[in-house]
Design a protein around this motif. Structure first.
Motif, mmCIF file in Angstrom:
data_model
loop_
_atom_site.group_PDB
_atom_site.id
_atom_site.type_symbol
_atom_site.label_atom_id
_atom_site.label_comp_id
_atom_site.label_asym_id
_atom_site.label_seq_id
_atom_site.Cartn_x
_atom_site.Cartn_y
_atom_site.Cartn_z
ATOM 1 N N GLY A 70 0.820 -1.199 0.000
ATOM 2 C CA GLY A 70 0.000 0.000 0.000
ATOM 3 C C GLY A 70 0.855 1.251 0.000
ATOM 4 O O GLY A 70 2.071 1.206 0.221
ATOM 5 N N ASP A 71 0.243 2.379 -0.271
ATOM 6 C CA ASP A 71 0.941 3.674 -0.251
ATOM 7 C C ASP A 71 1.067 4.115 1.199
ATOM 8 O O ASP A 71 0.090 4.471 1.854
ATOM 9 C CB ASP A 71 0.143 4.686 -1.070
ATOM 10 C CG ASP A 71 0.897 5.988 -1.286
ATOM 11 O OD1 ASP A 71 1.950 6.180 -0.650
ATOM 12 O OD2 ASP A 71 0.422 6.817 -2.090
ATOM 13 N N LEU A 72 2.294 4.111 1.714
ATOM 14 C CA LEU A 72 2.541 4.417 3.126
ATOM 15 C C LEU A 72 2.705 5.901 3.401
ATOM 16 O O LEU A 72 2.679 6.320 4.560
ATOM 17 C CB LEU A 72 3.803 3.677 3.606
ATOM 18 C CG LEU A 72 3.817 2.162 3.399
ATOM 19 C CD1 LEU A 72 5.130 1.575 3.921
ATOM 20 C CD2 LEU A 72 2.637 1.513 4.098
ATOM 21 N N LEU A 73 2.882 6.710 2.371
ATOM 22 C CA LEU A 73 3.176 8.125 2.587
ATOM 23 C C LEU A 73 2.024 8.934 3.182
ATOM 24 O O LEU A 73 2.265 9.799 4.031
ATOM 25 C CB LEU A 73 3.654 8.773 1.289
ATOM 26 C CG LEU A 73 5.101 8.439 0.893
ATOM 27 C CD1 LEU A 73 5.444 9.082 -0.448
ATOM 28 C CD2 LEU A 73 6.082 8.898 1.964
ATOM 29 N N PRO A 74 0.769 8.732 2.771
ATOM 30 C CA PRO A 74 -0.290 9.570 3.348
ATOM 31 C C PRO A 74 -0.343 9.524 4.873
ATOM 32 O O PRO A 74 -0.398 10.579 5.524
ATOM 33 C CB PRO A 74 -1.567 9.003 2.720
ATOM 34 C CG PRO A 74 -1.124 8.461 1.403
ATOM 35 C CD PRO A 74 0.235 7.875 1.686
ATOM 36 N N ASP A 75 -0.312 8.339 5.475
ATOM 37 C CA ASP A 75 -0.348 8.251 6.933
ATOM 38 C C ASP A 75 0.925 8.823 7.545
ATOM 39 O O ASP A 75 0.885 9.464 8.600
ATOM 40 C CB ASP A 75 -0.520 6.794 7.380
ATOM 41 C CG ASP A 75 -1.950 6.305 7.204
ATOM 42 O OD1 ASP A 75 -2.850 7.162 7.082
ATOM 43 O OD2 ASP A 75 -2.158 5.078 7.172
#
Length: 411
Positions: free
Chosen positions: A114-119
């Motif tokens: 998953g895309d970990l950057l937003p959190d």
């Protein structure tokens, strides 16, 4: 609690020697005459640990980005990959043009998906808030654009328990704006032709409401990727790469993202980077398809006041247009009654870096707080009667201190 000063520091502060009465060491002066900065410096010089809210803000940002002590700008760190861990890089693009882009490293457990950057970036945007320089330049203004928040609340048709329109307090609106939320803007969408790899902009979703400064470099990147006119980004943003499972087609966000991949400063941020060239073609083709279906010429809706279309404001009290380097405001004058037709001597216009005022025959015709700064020396006004009805109007032209498209005319 890291937000509170250590108990030992508090105790030391209570037992600390009294601060000198004033900078001139006059024992007859009152200690209350010291400025807060002077008293803080005195306590620290006597070994007292004092942590201010600004210290906590800086520490939180450093902790989020693993930046070294004393660094306001998050920087890359030499974090080695431990057993069971991997890493990828991404790039910070500050809104302040004097600060260079920075490459950062994210360490993650092997196998994480998953895309970990937003959190990861939520805490950064929450801690960063308004840039210190912007806050200092606009210290008297509210940190949050409450007028825009009220418009959004009105558009949502919020109702109270009795079914009537709800009344939302200013404090509640500020609390909403303080909640960190990361918006993802895809510059390049994963698709088979790019191997399922996309590039995203990660930004503060409520950056405009927080009155964060425009980020022209981020808009330039979007323009290079085929968005014309480019979107307006507010505050610091981050650039990152994602790979979509199945080779693309999922849009590059949410559950379709398989994993983050490295996006680095240099080859990836160059105007002629390989991903930029492919994104330009892909986005222009996509734009053409959307335009054909919608019957319009551009993918992005035109900003207010652009393309020569005047935007009326204040119930018709004035209208405005803008170009990249200037803004023009037209104020009609009621000169068909009373003292007869207006002349230039009836008008007085005063300019300030963030506002101007127009007076007609001693009365204020318009006082306008501007969205951004203008060059006072580049501001002019004329009395115009070129309209079809010959009505007088004052046309104020202001040169923008920094070029770019304003999302609105006022604060």
């Amino acid at each position: 609690d890291p937000a509170e000063a250590p108990a030992a520091a508090v105790a030391a502060a209570v037992a600390a020697p009294a601060a000198p009465a004033a900078a001139n060491d006059d024992p007859s002066s009152s200690s209350s005459a010291m400025t807060p900065d002077a008293r803080l410096a005195y306590l620290r010089s006597h070994g007292v640990e004092v942590e201010t809210s600004e210290d906590r803000r800086r520490r939180k940002i450093r902790d989020i980005m693993n930046a070294p002590d004393g660094s306001e700008v998050p920087g890359a760190t030499a974090v080695g990959d431990g057993e069971g861990y991997g890493s990828f890089t991404y790039v910070l693009v500050p809104a302040d043009p004097s600060r260079p882009p920075r490459e950062l490293t994210f360490v993650r457990p092997v196998g994480s998906a998953g895309d970990l950057l937003p959190d990861h970036l939520k805490s950064y945007f929450s801690a960063k808030g308004r840039s210190h320089a912007h806050a200092q330049a606009d210290a008297d203004a509210d940190d949050v654009d409450l007028s825009l928040l009220r418009e959004k609340a009105k558009d949502m048709h919020l109702l109270g328990t009795d079914g009537t329109p709800a009344s939302v307090s200013d404090d509640s609106l500020r609390e909403v704006a303080s909640q960190a939320s990361v918006e993802i803007f895809p510059l390049s969408r994963p698709c088979p032709s790019n191997g399922g790899r996309g590039v995203n902009v990660y930004l503060d979703e409520v950056g405009m409401l927080k009155r964060l400064p425009l980020n022209p470099r981020a808009s330039d990147v979007a323009r290079g990727a085929g968005y014309d006119p480019p979107p307006q980004f507010y505050g610091d943003v981050f650039l990152g790469r994602v790979r979509s499972r199945g080779g693309g087609g999922g849009g590059g966000t949410g559950n379709n993202v398989d994993v983050n991949e490295s996006f680095g400063k240099g080859a990836d941020t160059a105007p002629d980077a390989a991903w930029v060239r492919s994104a330009l073609v892909e986005n222009l083709e996509r734009q053409g398809t959307i335009n054909a279906a919608a019957g319009r010429e551009t993918l992005q809706p035109a900003a207010d006041g652009t393309e020569g279309r005047a935007k009326a404001e204040g119930g018709g009290r004035y209208s405005w247009t803008q170009e990249e380097d200037e803004v023009e405001v037209s104020i009609p004058l009621a000169d068909n009654v009373g003292e007869g037709k207006a002349s230039a001597r009836d008008v007085k216009v005063s300019f300030r870096p963030r506002s101007f005022e127009v007076r007609f025959r001693g009365e204020v015709a318009l006082r306008l707080e501007l969205f951004a700064s203008v060059d006072v020396d580049g501001c002019t006004w004329t009395l115009d009667r070129s309209g079809s009805g010959g009505e007088a109007r004052v046309v104020v032209t202001c040169e923008k201190a920094e070029g770019g498209t304003w999302p609105r005319i006022g604060q």
